[in-house]
Design a protein around this motif. Sequence first.
Motif, PDB file in Angstrom:
ATOM      1  N   HIS A 140       1.086  -0.971  -0.150  1.00 13.75           N
ATOM      2  CA  HIS A 140      -0.040  -0.085  -0.160  1.00 13.75           C
ATOM      3  C   HIS A 140       0.773   1.331   0.047  1.00 13.75           C
ATOM      4  N   ASP A 141       0.511   2.279  -0.594  1.00 13.59           N
ATOM      5  CA  ASP A 141       0.983   3.666  -0.821  1.00 13.59           C
ATOM      6  C   ASP A 141       2.635   3.460  -1.587  1.00 13.59           C
ATOM      7  N   CYS A 142       2.881   2.267  -1.968  1.00 13.26           N
ATOM      8  CA  CYS A 142       4.273   2.199  -2.817  1.00 13.26           C
ATOM      9  C   CYS A 142       4.141   2.878  -4.001  1.00 13.26           C
ATOM     10  N   GLY A 143       3.499   2.389  -5.123  1.00 17.47           N
ATOM     11  CA  GLY A 143       3.531   3.085  -6.398  1.00 17.47           C
ATOM     12  C   GLY A 143       4.646   2.516  -7.183  1.00 17.47           C
ATOM     13  N   ASN A 144       5.469   2.036  -6.782  1.00  7.97           N
ATOM     14  CA  ASN A 144       6.618   1.848  -7.672  1.00  7.97           C
ATOM     15  C   ASN A 144       6.146   0.522  -8.797  1.00  7.97           C
ATOM     16  N   VAL A 145       6.863   0.890 -10.131  1.00  7.97           N
ATOM     17  CA  VAL A 145       6.512  -0.374 -11.093  1.00  7.97           C
ATOM     18  C   VAL A 145       7.195  -1.627 -10.709  1.00  7.97           C
ATOM     19  N   VAL A 146       6.630  -2.841 -11.159  1.00  5.22           N
ATOM     20  CA  VAL A 146       7.055  -4.134 -11.105  1.00  5.22           C
ATOM     21  C   VAL A 146       7.468  -4.714 -12.418  1.00  5.22           C
ATOM     22  N   VAL A 147       8.235  -5.186 -12.919  1.00  5.24           N
ATOM     23  CA  VAL A 147       8.440  -6.378 -14.049  1.00  5.24           C
ATOM     24  C   VAL A 147       8.380  -7.786 -13.486  1.00  5.24           C
ATOM     25  N   ASP A 148       7.362  -8.557 -13.718  1.00  6.08           N
ATOM     26  CA  ASP A 148       7.166  -9.806 -13.053  1.00  6.08           C
ATOM     27  C   ASP A 148       7.899 -10.717 -13.995  1.00  6.08           C
ATOM     28  N   LEU A 149       9.232 -11.335 -13.810  1.00  9.53           N
ATOM     29  CA  LEU A 149       9.938 -12.157 -14.599  1.00  9.53           C
ATOM     30  C   LEU A 149       9.799 -13.430 -14.194  1.00  9.53           C
ATOM     31  N   SER A 150       8.797 -13.726 -13.084  1.00  7.15           N
ATOM     32  CA  SER A 150       8.828 -15.291 -12.454  1.00  7.15           C
ATOM     33  C   SER A 150       7.827 -16.255 -13.114  1.00  7.15           C
ATOM     34  N   LYS A 151       8.415 -17.462 -13.295  1.00  5.63           N
ATOM     35  CA  LYS A 151       7.720 -18.450 -14.174  1.00  5.63           C
ATOM     36  C   LYS A 151       6.376 -18.328 -13.832  1.00  5.63           C
ATOM     37  N   ARG A 153       4.552 -16.207 -12.389  1.00  2.00           N
ATOM     38  CA  ARG A 153       3.740 -14.767 -12.391  1.00  2.00           C
ATOM     39  C   ARG A 153       3.290 -14.581 -11.030  1.00  2.00           C
ATOM     40  N   SER A 154       4.116 -14.579 -10.051  1.00  3.32           N
ATOM     41  CA  SER A 154       4.038 -14.534  -8.741  1.00  3.32           C
ATOM     42  C   SER A 154       4.457 -13.163  -7.999  1.00  3.32           C
ATOM     43  N   LYS A 155       5.317 -12.471  -8.699  1.00  4.55           N
ATOM     44  CA  LYS A 155       5.929 -11.243  -8.164  1.00  4.55           C
ATOM     45  C   LYS A 155       4.898 -10.161  -7.845  1.00  4.55           C
ATOM     46  N   ARG A 156       4.803  -9.922  -6.709  1.00  5.64           N
ATOM     47  CA  ARG A 156       3.779  -8.760  -6.284  1.00  5.64           C
ATOM     48  C   ARG A 156       4.435  -7.462  -5.758  1.00  5.64           C
TER      49      ARG A 156
END
Length: 180
Positions: A140-151, A153-156
């Motif tokens: 919550h309140d982070c707002g950073n972008v994430v690239v999920d490169l996990s097999k 698709r579990s990177k949150r």
Amino acid sequence: MVFAHDTEVALAAAAALVNTAGDDDGLRDVAALDEFVRTLGWTAEVRHDEAALRAVRALRPRLRRIWELDQDEVVELVNALLREAKALPQLVKHDEWSYHLHATPPAAPLATRMAVEAAMAFVDVVRSDELRRLRICDYHDCGNVVVDLSKNRSKRFCDDGCGNRAAVAAYRARKSTPAG
Ligand SMILES: [Zn+2]
Ligand SMILES: [Zn+2]
């Protein structure tokens, strides 16, 4: 590996660049820019100047939109980035890297190189229909972008420590819940 190695490296770099634009700006001055470029593993013998800093800072909000737009809009933006830079993909190998794509000449301005490297990586993401791997951090309140490169698709969470923060919060919540 979800994408080619150079694509994954470029996606992580694009996310890192976008995420420098927080409340505490990670690209405050030229020294911070030089440091950022070094941490990306880019050769940075050339010291950058105020103009380079301005151009890189101006690129950040454009790249961030890729995490927010729908597919057709992403395509429009990615094509514009490639067109503006007159990108010309060439296979090259240098240093410890095996063959990969460069689409700008080595003398191109830093912001142009960053824009094109990111755009080329997003080309792969769109072609593989994987835009869903581009997300906003779940904390919550982070707002950073994430690239999920996990097999799976579990990177949150982003790479800024939010995964740890979320784990600590979940642990505290469990402890404060009476057992039974
Ligand atoms: Zn290279
Ligand atoms: Zn985060």
